[in-house]
Design a protein around this motif. Structure first.
Motif, short mmCIF file in Angstrom:
data_model
loop_
_atom_site.label_atom_id
_atom_site.label_comp_id
_atom_site.label_asym_id
_atom_site.label_seq_id
_atom_site.Cartn_x
_atom_site.Cartn_y
_atom_site.Cartn_z
N GLY A 290 -7.13 13.63 7.44
CA GLY A 290 -7.59 14.95 7.05
C GLY A 290 -8.84 15.34 7.81
O GLY A 290 -9.70 14.49 8.09
N THR A 291 -8.93 16.61 8.19
CA THR A 291 -10.17 17.19 8.71
C THR A 291 -10.43 18.47 7.91
O THR A 291 -9.65 18.83 7.03
CB THR A 291 -10.07 17.52 10.21
N ALA A 292 -11.51 19.16 8.23
CA ALA A 292 -11.88 20.35 7.46
C ALA A 292 -10.74 21.36 7.39
O ALA A 292 -10.51 21.98 6.34
CB ALA A 292 -13.13 21.01 8.05
N GLU A 293 -10.01 21.52 8.47
CA GLU A 293 -8.93 22.50 8.50
C GLU A 293 -7.58 21.89 8.83
O GLU A 293 -6.58 22.61 8.85
CB GLU A 293 -9.24 23.60 9.53
N GLY A 294 -7.53 20.57 9.09
CA GLY A 294 -6.29 19.99 9.58
C GLY A 294 -5.77 18.83 8.75
O GLY A 294 -6.47 18.24 7.92
N PHE A 295 -4.51 18.52 9.03
CA PHE A 295 -3.78 17.46 8.33
C PHE A 295 -2.78 16.90 9.34
O PHE A 295 -2.08 17.66 10.01
CB PHE A 295 -3.05 18.08 7.14
N CYS B 73 0.83 -1.21 0.00
CA CYS B 73 0.00 0.00 0.00
C CYS B 73 0.86 1.26 0.00
O CYS B 73 1.95 1.30 0.57
CB CYS B 73 -0.97 0.05 1.17
N GLY B 74 0.37 2.28 -0.65
CA GLY B 74 1.05 3.57 -0.69
C GLY B 74 0.11 4.66 -0.24
O GLY B 74 -1.09 4.63 -0.56
N ILE B 75 0.61 5.60 0.52
CA ILE B 75 -0.21 6.73 0.94
C ILE B 75 0.51 8.04 0.65
O ILE B 75 1.74 8.12 0.70
CB ILE B 75 -0.61 6.64 2.43
N VAL B 76 -0.29 9.05 0.35
CA VAL B 76 0.24 10.37 0.05
C VAL B 76 -0.65 11.42 0.71
O VAL B 76 -1.81 11.17 1.00
CB VAL B 76 0.31 10.64 -1.48
N GLY B 77 -0.08 12.58 0.94
CA GLY B 77 -0.86 13.68 1.49
C GLY B 77 -0.19 15.00 1.14
O GLY B 77 1.03 15.07 1.01
N LEU B 78 -0.99 16.02 0.97
CA LEU B 78 -0.47 17.34 0.63
C LEU B 78 -1.31 18.40 1.31
O LEU B 78 -2.54 18.45 1.14
CB LEU B 78 -0.48 17.55 -0.89
N PHE B 79 -0.66 19.24 2.10
CA PHE B 79 -1.31 20.33 2.84
C PHE B 79 -0.67 21.63 2.38
O PHE B 79 0.53 21.84 2.57
CB PHE B 79 -1.09 20.12 4.34
N LEU B 80 -1.47 22.49 1.75
CA LEU B 80 -0.94 23.73 1.16
C LEU B 80 -1.00 24.86 2.16
O LEU B 80 -2.04 25.15 2.75
CB LEU B 80 -1.73 24.09 -0.09
N LYS B 81 0.13 25.53 2.33
CA LYS B 81 0.18 26.75 3.14
C LYS B 81 -0.04 27.99 2.28
O LYS B 81 -0.55 29.00 2.74
CB LYS B 81 1.54 26.86 3.83
N ALA C 70 -9.19 11.96 -1.07
CA ALA C 70 -10.11 12.97 -0.53
C ALA C 70 -9.51 14.34 -0.78
O ALA C 70 -8.30 14.54 -0.59
CB ALA C 70 -10.31 12.76 0.97
N VAL C 71 -10.35 15.27 -1.22
CA VAL C 71 -9.92 16.63 -1.50
C VAL C 71 -10.79 17.58 -0.67
O VAL C 71 -12.02 17.44 -0.62
CB VAL C 71 -10.05 16.96 -3.00
N TYR C 72 -10.11 18.53 -0.01
CA TYR C 72 -10.82 19.56 0.75
C TYR C 72 -10.85 20.83 -0.09
O TYR C 72 -9.85 21.54 -0.19
CB TYR C 72 -10.12 19.78 2.10
N GLY C 73 -12.00 21.08 -0.70
CA GLY C 73 -12.16 22.21 -1.60
C GLY C 73 -12.97 23.32 -0.97
O GLY C 73 -12.95 23.52 0.25
N PRO D 282 -18.00 13.87 9.92
CA PRO D 282 -18.06 15.00 8.97
C PRO D 282 -16.68 15.59 8.70
O PRO D 282 -15.93 15.91 9.62
CB PRO D 282 -18.95 16.01 9.70
N ASP D 283 -16.35 15.68 7.41
CA ASP D 283 -15.09 16.29 6.98
C ASP D 283 -13.86 15.59 7.54
O ASP D 283 -12.77 16.17 7.58
CB ASP D 283 -15.04 17.78 7.33
N GLN D 284 -13.99 14.35 7.98
CA GLN D 284 -12.85 13.62 8.53
C GLN D 284 -12.62 12.35 7.72
O GLN D 284 -13.55 11.62 7.41
CB GLN D 284 -13.11 13.23 9.98
N CYS D 285 -11.37 12.09 7.36
CA CYS D 285 -11.06 10.84 6.66
C CYS D 285 -9.64 10.41 6.99
O CYS D 285 -8.82 11.19 7.49
CB CYS D 285 -11.25 10.98 5.15
N LEU D 286 -9.36 9.14 6.69
CA LEU D 286 -8.08 8.54 7.06
C LEU D 286 -7.62 7.58 5.98
O LEU D 286 -8.43 6.85 5.39
CB LEU D 286 -8.23 7.81 8.40
#
Length: 296
Positions: free
Chosen positions: A236-241, A2-10, A40-43, A166-170
């Motif tokens: 991921g949450t609505a505002e967090g990573f 398995c591979g996982i990726v994440g990106l949090f933009l400042k 999952a994308v937080y738009g 709500p707005d939470q995923c893993l």
């Protein structure tokens, strides 16, 4: 594997590129998980609840959404993407919508929230990303997963991310040894699960902890004593990573941070296409240490 990726933009100027950057990261992890993929994308924040639905095909979903509108007398704006559709519902009608959908076999609620959209399917990661037009999506942060099913069937329900709040995923790389006991405990707390996947239990555990008043960081810290096994979580949450590895940390993980973003990958090659990666602080996250960022 398995591979996982994440990106949090400042840097907000990069938000239009979020999907394109994530698509490259996801595709690079294909050989760690060629069976299925998801992200999952937080738009942008919706004026109501974004509910991501999955069905057998686009035509079936279109018919279900039309019946749903008629049955409940709601307009329900909808965004159709292949086998998934995101509807926007009044927040006070989400429970009614979920109850109505339970009577429709083959239609699943993948996740919901004000900002989060989740897409996942069986197939090569690059193909899944293309089917859902990931490269066109904008947002502030996102997480993704490529799955190699070693202990269960290759199904869309078994694909990550898992969302239990709500707005939470893993997304998760590893294996939990006590997930059945934790699942039973969480069911007594009112949580429900759609699969037997241990990763969904991990997501539910965090939902429960945060529902009880813990922050994301505090919930992850508590998981170190309550969840047994080896794991790497990206949440991921609505505002967090956030990122957490178990105390042994046998699964590979690498992170990069610049003034513009924070990125995670199971391997460094998932990060090489990011802008400014040559100047990034690249590091391996320490075992049993929570790394968390939040937008303000």
């Amino acid at each position: 594997m398995c591979g996982i990726v994440g990106l949090f933009l400042k840097d907000s100027s990069l938000e239009s590129q979020l999907g394109a950057l994530m698509a490259g990261m996801l595709g690079t992890m294909t050989d760690r998980g060629p069976d299925s993929a998801g992200f999952a994308v937080y738009g942008s924040q919706a004026d109501g609840a974004k509910i991501t639905l999955r069905g057998p095909d686009a035509a079936s979903l279109k018919a279900v959404v039309a019946d749903l509108r008629s049955a409940l007398g709601l307009t329900l704006p909808a965004l159709e993407r292949d086998t998934h559709t995101v509807i926007v519902a009044p927040s006070n009608r989400e429970a009614d919508i979920r109850a109505w959908l339970e009577s429709r076999p083959g239609i699943d609620v993948v996740g919901s929230g004000r900002r989060m959209e989740i897409y996942k399917e069986v197939g090569l990661p690059a193909d899944v990303a293309q089917r859902f037009a990931l490269s066109t999506m904008a947002g502030t942060h996102g997480i993704g997963h490529t799955r190699m099913a070693t202990e269960s069937a290759v199904t869309t329900n078994g694909a990550h991310p898992f969302s239990t709040g709500p707005d939470q995923c893993l997304v998760h790389n590893g294996s939990l040894s006590n997930h059945n006991a934790v699942r039973r405990s969480l069911r007594r707390e009112g949580l429900s699960f759609s699969t037997d996947n241990d990763s969904e239990v991990a997501a539910g555990y965090l939902t429960w902890r945060m529902r009880e008043g813990r922050s994301l960081k505090e919930a992850l810290e508590a998981s170190l004593s309550d969840l047994d096994g080896f794991f790497t979580f990206v949440v991921g949450t609505a505002e967090g990573f956030a990122v957490l590895r178990d105390p042994i940390a046998c699964k590979p993980a690498i992170m990069a941070e610049t003034d513009d973003y924070v990125a995670f990958g199971s391997e460094y090659r998932a990060l090489v296409g990011l802008p400014g990666i040559g100047q990034a602080r690249v590091f391996e996250p320490e075992p049993a240490t929570v790394y968390a960022w939040e937008r303000h």
